[in-house]
Write an enzyme that holds these catalytic residues in place. Structure first.
Site, PDB file in Angstrom:
ATOM      1  N   TYR A 154       0.776  -1.274  -0.015  1.00 41.56           N
ATOM      2  CA  TYR A 154      -0.061  -0.079  -0.101  1.00 41.56           C
ATOM      3  C   TYR A 154       0.896   1.334  -0.082  1.00 41.56           C
ATOM      4  O   TYR A 154       0.625   2.249  -0.748  1.00 41.56           O
ATOM      5  CB  TYR A 154      -0.881  -0.066   1.184  1.00 41.56           C
ATOM      6  CG  TYR A 154      -1.901   1.011   1.367  1.00 41.56           C
ATOM      7  CD1 TYR A 154      -3.015   0.838   0.711  1.00 41.56           C
ATOM      8  CD2 TYR A 154      -1.911   2.037   2.138  1.00 41.56           C
ATOM      9  CE1 TYR A 154      -4.155   2.018   0.613  1.00 41.56           C
ATOM     10  CE2 TYR A 154      -2.719   3.245   2.473  1.00 41.56           C
ATOM     11  CZ  TYR A 154      -3.828   2.951   1.489  1.00 41.56           C
ATOM     12  OH  TYR A 154      -4.906   3.924   1.547  1.00 41.56           O
ATOM     13  N   ALA A 155       2.140   1.390   0.917  1.00 40.31           N
ATOM     14  CA  ALA A 155       2.778   2.589   0.984  1.00 40.31           C
ATOM     15  C   ALA A 155       3.476   2.599  -0.535  1.00 40.31           C
ATOM     16  O   ALA A 155       3.739   3.672  -0.843  1.00 40.31           O
ATOM     17  CB  ALA A 155       3.734   2.233   1.992  1.00 40.31           C
ATOM     18  N   LYS A 158       0.762   4.048  -2.915  1.00 40.29           N
ATOM     19  CA  LYS A 158       0.407   5.542  -2.604  1.00 40.29           C
ATOM     20  C   LYS A 158       1.771   6.420  -2.927  1.00 40.29           C
ATOM     21  O   LYS A 158       1.482   7.861  -3.267  1.00 40.29           O
ATOM     22  CB  LYS A 158       0.184   5.385  -1.480  1.00 40.29           C
ATOM     23  CG  LYS A 158      -1.203   4.874  -1.065  1.00 40.29           C
ATOM     24  CD  LYS A 158      -2.397   5.523  -1.909  1.00 40.29           C
ATOM     25  CE  LYS A 158      -3.773   4.774  -1.558  1.00 40.29           C
ATOM     26  NZ  LYS A 158      -4.821   5.396  -2.458  1.00 40.29           N
TER      27      LYS A 158
END
Length: 253
Positions: A154-155, A158
């Protein structure tokens, strides 16, 4: 040009949470809104609230990671509401886990929805924006782009969206198209409830702890993010492009 002119907006992942709040906010600003989500039926409630308030909206089912599905969805929006001039890339999923437990499927699913999805949607919509000489693309990043335990996928996605946004700003600016990103901090949504469950903490307790470490001493709501997105999609933001705005209740390192 009046800020309430009914330009057509597409909001992905708009069945609930930040996406739903954004779709409703843009409709309140006079936009005709295509409410995209994986299942068309899931978007019906958002559309219902918009139309009940006097707005214009249509539900569209679309897997944003599927190129052909994206092509069909954008074509349908153009035929039903008109050519889209505003795109909010909000669709997202979580597959949280520590690196040594994370599967290839966990990694690929998150990358496909967040990054591939934003790419496919932006590519499909930009042709309409170029033709109109006006466009607004806003992609949802996150404070997790700065790194967050258990969210390597996810990091990375993003953070990737921030680079994607800055590149679109460079490439598309000459056509009257701006590209910006909004990076929320802790926002009360189903996704953050999932995070609380993953770490074994009750959601109310989880929210309280996050509020205490936030300078404004509260957690965020979807409407806080929708407000920022609404600014980026308006005429007044025509000289703001390639920016990442953290909506996190305070500065982040």
């Amino acid at each position: 040009m009046a800020p309430t002119e009914q330009r057509v907006a597409i909001v992905t992942g708009a069945a609930r949470g930040i996406g739903a709040a954004t779709a409703e906010r843009l409709a309140a600003e006079g936009r005709a809104v295509a409410v995209l989500d994986l299942a068309e039926d899931a978007a019906a409630a958002t559309v219902g609230r918009i139309t009940a308030a006097g707005g214009t909206a249509v539900a569209v089912g679309c897997d944003v990671a599927d190129a052909e599905a994206v092509r069909r969805a954008v074509a349908r929006v153009a035929e039903t509401l008109g050519p889209p001039q505003i795109l909010v890339n909000n669709a997202g999923v979580l597959r949280d886990n520590l690196l040594f437990k994370m599967s290839e499927a966990d990694w690929d699913t998150v990358m496909n929805v967040h990054l591939r999805g934003a790419f496919l949607m932006s590519r499909a919509c930009q042709a309409h924006m170029v033709a109109a000489g006006f466009g607004r693309i806003v992609s949802l990043s996150s404070s997790s782009a700065l790194g967050n335990r258990g969210q390597a996928n996810y990091a990375a996605a993003k953070a990737g969206l921030q680079g994607f946004t800055k590149t679109l700003a460079i490439e598309l600016g000459k056509f009257g198209i701006t590209a910006n990103a909004v990076a929320p901090g802790f926002i009360v949504t189903e996704m953050t409830a999932q995070t609380a469950a993953r770490v074994g903490v009750g959601f109310e307790e989880f929210q309280k702890a996050r509020a205490e470490e936030t300078p404004v001493r509260r957690v965020g709501r979807p409407e806080d993010v929708a407000d920022a997105i609404a600014f980026f999609t308006g005429d007044a933001a025509g000289f703001v492009s390639g920016q990442v705005l953290y909506v996190a209740g305070g500065p982040l390192d």
